[in-house]
Design an enzyme around this catalytic site. Structure first.
Site, mmCIF file in Angstrom:
data_model
loop_
_atom_site.group_PDB
_atom_site.id
_atom_site.type_symbol
_atom_site.label_atom_id
_atom_site.label_comp_id
_atom_site.label_asym_id
_atom_site.label_seq_id
_atom_site.Cartn_x
_atom_site.Cartn_y
_atom_site.Cartn_z
ATOM 1 N N GLY A 110 37.673 44.337 12.167
ATOM 2 C CA GLY A 110 38.173 43.087 11.588
ATOM 3 C C GLY A 110 38.373 43.156 10.091
ATOM 4 O O GLY A 110 39.285 42.534 9.536
ATOM 5 N N ASN A 134 37.832 50.530 14.594
ATOM 6 C CA ASN A 134 36.897 51.350 15.368
ATOM 7 C C ASN A 134 36.469 50.725 16.692
ATOM 8 O O ASN A 134 35.463 51.125 17.277
ATOM 9 C CB ASN A 134 35.650 51.637 14.518
ATOM 10 N N GLU A 135 37.228 49.743 17.169
ATOM 11 C CA GLU A 135 36.868 49.046 18.411
ATOM 12 C C GLU A 135 36.426 49.993 19.517
ATOM 13 O O GLU A 135 35.427 49.747 20.196
ATOM 14 C CB GLU A 135 38.064 48.221 18.932
HETATM 15 N N1 CO8 Z 1 28.467 41.704 13.010
HETATM 16 C C1 CO8 Z 1 27.206 41.186 12.947
HETATM 17 N N2 CO8 Z 1 26.212 41.740 12.250
HETATM 18 C C2 CO8 Z 1 26.472 42.867 11.562
HETATM 19 C C3 CO8 Z 1 27.746 43.466 11.585
HETATM 20 C C4 CO8 Z 1 28.774 42.836 12.351
HETATM 21 N N3 CO8 Z 1 30.017 43.327 12.406
HETATM 22 N N4 CO8 Z 1 27.700 44.580 10.815
HETATM 23 C C5 CO8 Z 1 26.446 44.667 10.345
HETATM 24 N N5 CO8 Z 1 25.706 43.640 10.792
HETATM 25 C C6 CO8 Z 1 24.287 43.363 10.479
HETATM 26 C C7 CO8 Z 1 23.365 44.515 10.867
HETATM 27 O O1 CO8 Z 1 22.997 44.450 12.223
HETATM 28 C C8 CO8 Z 1 22.199 44.300 9.934
HETATM 29 O O2 CO8 Z 1 21.413 43.252 10.466
HETATM 30 P P1 CO8 Z 1 19.797 43.257 10.264
HETATM 31 O O3 CO8 Z 1 19.589 43.211 8.790
HETATM 32 O O4 CO8 Z 1 19.351 42.047 10.990
HETATM 33 O O5 CO8 Z 1 19.314 44.529 10.888
HETATM 34 C C9 CO8 Z 1 22.856 43.772 8.665
HETATM 35 O O6 CO8 Z 1 24.136 43.260 9.066
HETATM 36 C C10 CO8 Z 1 23.082 44.865 7.609
HETATM 37 O O7 CO8 Z 1 23.766 45.945 8.238
HETATM 38 P P2 CO8 Z 1 23.403 47.477 7.931
HETATM 39 O O8 CO8 Z 1 21.939 47.635 7.767
HETATM 40 O O9 CO8 Z 1 24.056 48.317 8.970
HETATM 41 O O10 CO8 Z 1 24.116 47.658 6.509
HETATM 42 P P3 CO8 Z 1 24.715 49.005 5.869
HETATM 43 O O11 CO8 Z 1 25.068 48.638 4.473
HETATM 44 O O12 CO8 Z 1 23.839 50.152 6.138
HETATM 45 O O13 CO8 Z 1 26.071 49.268 6.672
HETATM 46 C C11 CO8 Z 1 28.149 48.675 7.700
HETATM 47 C C12 CO8 Z 1 27.108 48.344 6.615
HETATM 48 C C13 CO8 Z 1 28.806 49.995 7.417
HETATM 49 C C14 CO8 Z 1 29.196 47.561 7.707
HETATM 50 C C15 CO8 Z 1 27.461 48.729 9.068
HETATM 51 O O14 CO8 Z 1 26.669 47.580 9.217
HETATM 52 C C16 CO8 Z 1 28.406 48.783 10.228
HETATM 53 O O15 CO8 Z 1 28.989 49.809 10.510
HETATM 54 N N6 CO8 Z 1 28.547 47.650 10.940
HETATM 55 C C17 CO8 Z 1 29.336 47.572 12.129
HETATM 56 C C18 CO8 Z 1 30.738 47.309 11.772
HETATM 57 C C19 CO8 Z 1 31.619 47.295 12.987
HETATM 58 O O16 CO8 Z 1 31.633 48.201 13.799
HETATM 59 N N7 CO8 Z 1 32.390 46.237 13.086
HETATM 60 C C20 CO8 Z 1 33.333 46.096 14.120
HETATM 61 C C21 CO8 Z 1 33.159 44.753 14.760
HETATM 62 S S1 CO8 Z 1 34.349 44.558 16.078
HETATM 63 C C22 CO8 Z 1 35.738 43.951 15.366
HETATM 64 O O17 CO8 Z 1 35.758 43.625 14.217
HETATM 65 C C23 CO8 Z 1 36.999 43.805 16.184
HETATM 66 C C24 CO8 Z 1 36.708 43.327 17.533
HETATM 67 C C25 CO8 Z 1 37.905 43.056 18.369
HETATM 68 C C26 CO8 Z 1 37.443 42.435 19.638
HETATM 69 C C27 CO8 Z 1 38.430 42.527 20.699
HETATM 70 C C28 CO8 Z 1 37.800 42.246 22.049
HETATM 71 C C29 CO8 Z 1 38.832 42.052 23.122
#
Ligand code: CO8
Length: 259
Positions: A110, A134-135
């Protein structure tokens, strides 16, 4: 004034696109859109090291059908408004920190979509910083309009492999494949975004706006025509137990990686 607004995302810790974030984003954008003095907007992040972590996964986990519908309409709304904006839109993808493996993304899914939806993308030159749709890595599939937006930027071949692999591209690679238009040292990002904006604003608005519409209309119309169907698709996909399980595992993985 300069006629240029800067919108800074500030939803710590990672600027995930929650329902609240999306709602506020649309309200702010609409205000700017209706302000005749405003001709351009720079989108950037006020949160250190992250542009946006993409859709808020907690909005897609263990919620009601009504909630999924409301959330997905808000995602559609953000994209429709931004992709069809009359303003010049420049994404200044900033990040200033090294992120741990295996998820080095600073603008996944997103977050990348927001950047792709702009007219121009500038990214901080940091080899540890990555961007992509990266979905597939989460076990989910990018909706057709994410795909269309991506294809319009990088072309079909690159979009296809990148989507199938759920690739998060490093900054240099993102530049090489045209996913971002240029890389600049982090401290120059703001100035460069302003300079690019001036270049785009040097042209008469009207011709530029009509050209933008001409280039984007087919893709916009496609979602408008299939909007409700797209909501229903999202709901039935996201409600599947296997998908819910993948998302839960992915969230677990994010938490473990930290520990
Ligand atoms: N949603 C909710 N929570 C999140 C997300 C997210 N996308 N990303 C991170 N968080 C949370 C973590 O779980 C963590 O929570 P907590 O403190 O409770 O453990 C907190 O935020 C901090 O995250 P990190 O410790 O991982 O922080 P870093 O600075 O180490 O890393 C990153 C930051 C690189 C952003 C890492 O968190 C990451 O890779 N996050 C995932 C990102 C991702 O893969 N997003 C894709 C989401 S899907 C999308 O956007 C399209 C979907 C289309 C759907 C279609 C369906 C049909």
């Amino acid at each position: 004034g300069t006629g240029v607004a800067t919108m800074k995302f500030k939803s710590p810790p990672v600027n995930s696109l929650s329902l609240d974030f999306l709602t506020e984003f649309c309200i702010s954008l609409e205000k700017l859109e209706n302000d005749r003095a405003c001709r351009g907007v720079i989108l950037t992040s006020a949160v250190p090291k992250i542009f946006s972590s993409g859709l808020d996964i907690t909005e897609m986990c263990g919620k009601s059908t009504e909630h999924y519908a409301e959330f997905w309409r808000a995602v559609q709304e953000m994209w429709l408004r931004l992709y069809s904006s009359n303003m010049v839109t420049v994404a200044a993808v900033n990040a200033n920190s090294l992120l741990p493996s295996p998820c080095q993304g600073s603008s996944p899914a997103g977050g990348c979509l927001i950047a792709l939806t702009c007219d121009y993308r500038i990214m901080a030159e940091n080899p540890k910083f990555s961007i992509g749709l990266n979905e597939a890595q989460l076990g989910i599939v990018a909706p057709f309009w994410f795909k269309d937006t991506f294809v319009n930027v990088v072309g079909h071949r690159v979009a296809e492999s990148s989507l199938q692999l759920g690739s998060l591209h490093s900054a240099p690679e993102a530049h090489r494949i045209g996913l971002v238009d240029e890389l600049v040292p982090e401290e120059k990002l703001k100035d460069r975004a302003t300079a690019v904006m001036q270049q785009w604003l040097a042209l008469p608005d009207h011709a530029r706006q009509l050209t933008k519409t001409m280039m984007r209309k087919a893709v916009l119309d496609r979602l408008v025509a299939h909007r409700e169907e797209d909501v229903q698709n999202f709901i039935s996909f996201i409600s599947k137990e296997s998908i819910q399980k993948s998302l839960r595992m992915y969230m677990e993985m994010l938490k473990k990686k930290k520990g």
